[in-house]
Write an enzyme that holds these catalytic residues in place. Structure first.
Site, PDB file in Angstrom:
ATOM      1  N   TYR A   1      -5.088-109.056   4.761  1.00  0.00           N
ATOM      2  CA  TYR A   1      -4.029-108.716   5.736  1.00  0.00           C
ATOM      3  C   TYR A   1      -4.617-108.231   7.065  1.00  0.00           C
ATOM      4  O   TYR A   1      -3.957-107.487   7.797  1.00  0.00           O
ATOM      5  CB  TYR A   1      -3.089-107.665   5.150  1.00  0.00           C
TER       6      TYR A   1
ATOM      7  N   LYS B   1       3.276-110.269  -6.018  1.00  0.00           N
ATOM      8  CA  LYS B   1       2.766-108.938  -5.683  1.00  0.00           C
ATOM      9  C   LYS B   1       2.917-107.966  -6.871  1.00  0.00           C
ATOM     10  O   LYS B   1       3.620-108.262  -7.848  1.00  0.00           O
ATOM     11  CB  LYS B   1       3.498-108.428  -4.440  1.00  0.00           C
TER      12      LYS B   1
ATOM     13  N   GLU C   1      -6.324-118.682   3.874  1.00  0.00           N
ATOM     14  CA  GLU C   1      -5.966-117.821   2.735  1.00  0.00           C
ATOM     15  C   GLU C   1      -6.381-118.459   1.408  1.00  0.00           C
ATOM     16  O   GLU C   1      -6.810-117.763   0.484  1.00  0.00           O
ATOM     17  CB  GLU C   1      -4.464-117.545   2.747  1.00  0.00           C
TER      18      GLU C   1
ATOM     19  N   HIS D   1       4.115-113.049  -1.542  1.00  0.00           N
ATOM     20  CA  HIS D   1       3.532-113.440  -0.247  1.00  0.00           C
ATOM     21  C   HIS D   1       3.468-114.952  -0.201  1.00  0.00           C
ATOM     22  O   HIS D   1       3.209-115.594  -1.227  1.00  0.00           O
ATOM     23  CB  HIS D   1       2.104-112.890  -0.094  1.00  0.00           C
TER      24      HIS D   1
ATOM     25  N   ASN E   1       7.996-106.318  -1.861  1.00  0.00           N
ATOM     26  CA  ASN E   1       8.878-107.478  -1.673  1.00  0.00           C
ATOM     27  C   ASN E   1       8.461-108.722  -2.473  1.00  0.00           C
ATOM     28  O   ASN E   1       8.729-109.850  -2.074  1.00  0.00           O
ATOM     29  CB  ASN E   1       9.077-107.777  -0.180  1.00  0.00           C
TER      30      ASN E   1
HETATM   31  P1  RTP Z   1       3.834-111.803   3.558  1.00  0.00           P
HETATM   32  O1  RTP Z   1       2.773-111.984   4.630  1.00  0.00           O
HETATM   33  O2  RTP Z   1       3.512-110.715   2.576  1.00  0.00           O
HETATM   34  O3  RTP Z   1       4.181-113.120   2.912  1.00  0.00           O
HETATM   35  O4  RTP Z   1       5.205-111.345   4.252  1.00  0.00           O
HETATM   36  P2  RTP Z   1       5.869-111.932   5.557  1.00  0.00           P
HETATM   37  O5  RTP Z   1       5.056-113.057   6.114  1.00  0.00           O
HETATM   38  O6  RTP Z   1       7.296-112.200   5.219  1.00  0.00           O
HETATM   39  O7  RTP Z   1       5.803-110.665   6.508  1.00  0.00           O
HETATM   40  P3  RTP Z   1       4.609-110.201   7.486  1.00  0.00           P
HETATM   41  O8  RTP Z   1       5.203-109.992   8.832  1.00  0.00           O
HETATM   42  O9  RTP Z   1       3.422-111.111   7.377  1.00  0.00           O
HETATM   43  O10 RTP Z   1       4.243-108.774   6.904  1.00  0.00           O
HETATM   44  C1  RTP Z   1       3.371-108.627   5.796  1.00  0.00           C
HETATM   45  C2  RTP Z   1       3.945-107.599   4.844  1.00  0.00           C
HETATM   46  O11 RTP Z   1       3.941-106.328   5.496  1.00  0.00           O
HETATM   47  C3  RTP Z   1       5.089-105.598   5.125  1.00  0.00           C
HETATM   48  N1  RTP Z   1       5.859-105.243   6.305  1.00  0.00           N
HETATM   49  N2  RTP Z   1       6.386-104.081   6.478  1.00  0.00           N
HETATM   50  N3  RTP Z   1       7.769-101.842   7.511  1.00  0.00           N
HETATM   51  C4  RTP Z   1       7.748-102.971   8.194  1.00  0.00           C
HETATM   52  O12 RTP Z   1       8.299-103.105   9.279  1.00  0.00           O
HETATM   53  C5  RTP Z   1       7.015-104.097   7.653  1.00  0.00           C
HETATM   54  N4  RTP Z   1       6.884-105.279   8.221  1.00  0.00           N
HETATM   55  C6  RTP Z   1       6.154-106.005   7.348  1.00  0.00           C
HETATM   56  C7  RTP Z   1       5.922-106.448   4.213  1.00  0.00           C
HETATM   57  O13 RTP Z   1       5.695-106.046   2.882  1.00  0.00           O
HETATM   58  C8  RTP Z   1       5.405-107.841   4.467  1.00  0.00           C
HETATM   59  O14 RTP Z   1       5.530-108.651   3.320  1.00  0.00           O
HETATM   60 MG    MG Z   2       2.997-112.921   6.483  1.00  0.00          MG
END
Ligand code: RTP
Ligand code: MG
Length: 141
Positions: free
Chosen positions: A51, A11, A128, A117, A114
Site C-alpha cells: 500500500y 482481507k 501487484e 482488495h 472492507n
Molecule cells: P483497495 O485498494 O483495498 O482495493 O480499496 P480501494 O481501491 O477501494 O480504496 P483505496 O482508495 O485504494 O484505499 C485503500 C484502502 O484504504 C482504506 N481507506 N480508508 N478512511 C478513509 O478515508 C479511507 N480511505 C481508504 C480502505 O480500507 C481502502 O480499501
Molecule cells: Mg485501491
C-alpha cells in the site's frame, strides 16, 4: 474484450468470517478463474510495501495494522475485463455506499474492514501480481 489478470486479496475480516469460498464463488460465477492463490500472514513491511501509494494518507497506519491483523487470501484472477469485473463485484470502498449484492455490501463492516482488495488499473495489476507471485506460479488454464 481483452483477457486480463488482476490481483485480489480477501482481507483479514472476511477470512475471519470464514467466507473465502463464498467470495471466490462470486468471482467464478462472473467467469473469472483463480490462476494463483495463497493464504498468508503479511508482515508489516509487506503490507506497507503493498500500500506504498497511500503512505502519506492519514489512514495509512490503520490500514497496515488492519492488513496484518490476521491471515489474508491473495489470488490472481484471470478473465475478460478481469480488472473492472472484479471492481464491479467488490462494490464501493465504503460498504455503506456499495451497491446491494456486491461483496462489500454483503460481507464488509466498515471502510477500514472492507473484505476485499482489487487492483484498480492494468499497470497496478501487473505490479501487484508480481509483488506476490513469481510468473512461474501463475497457471493459465
Ligand atoms: P483497495 O485498494 O483495498 O482495493 O480499496 P480501494 O481501491 O477501494 O480504496 P483505496 O482508495 O485504494 O484505499 C485503500 C484502502 O484504504 C482504506 N481507506 N480508508 N478512511 C478513509 O478515508 C479511507 N480511505 C481508504 C480502505 O480500507 C481502502 O480499501
Ligand atoms: Mg485501491
Amino acid at each position: 474484450m481483452a483477457i486480463e489478470r488482476t490481483l485480489s486479496i480477501i482481507k483479514p475480516d472476511a477470512v475471519a468470517k470464514n467466507v473465502i469460498g463464498q467470495i471466490v464463488s462470486r468471482f467464478e460465477g462472473a467467469g473469472l478463474k483463480v490462476v494463483a492463490a495463497r493464504l498468508t500472514q503479511l508482515s508489516r513491511a509487506e503490507a506497507e510495501g503493498f500500500y506504498a501509494v497511500h503512505a502519506a494518507r492519514p489512514f495509512f497506519k490503520d490500514l497496515v495494522d488492519f492488513m496484518i491483523s490476521g491471515p489474508v487470501f491473495v489470488q490472481v484472477l484471470e478473465g475478460e475485463n478481469a480488472i473492472l469485473t472484479n471492481r464491479d463485484l467488490m462494490g464501493a470502498t465504503d460498504p455503506k455506499k456499495a451497491e446491494k449484492g456486491t461483496i462489500r455490501a454483503d460481507f464488509a463492516e466498515s471502510i477500514d474492514a472492507n473484505a476485499v482488495h482489487g487492483s484498480d488499473a492494468a499497470e497496478t495489476a501487473a505490479n501487484e501480481i508480481a509483488y506476490f507471485f513469481p510468473a512461474l506460479n501463475v497457471y493459465s488454464r
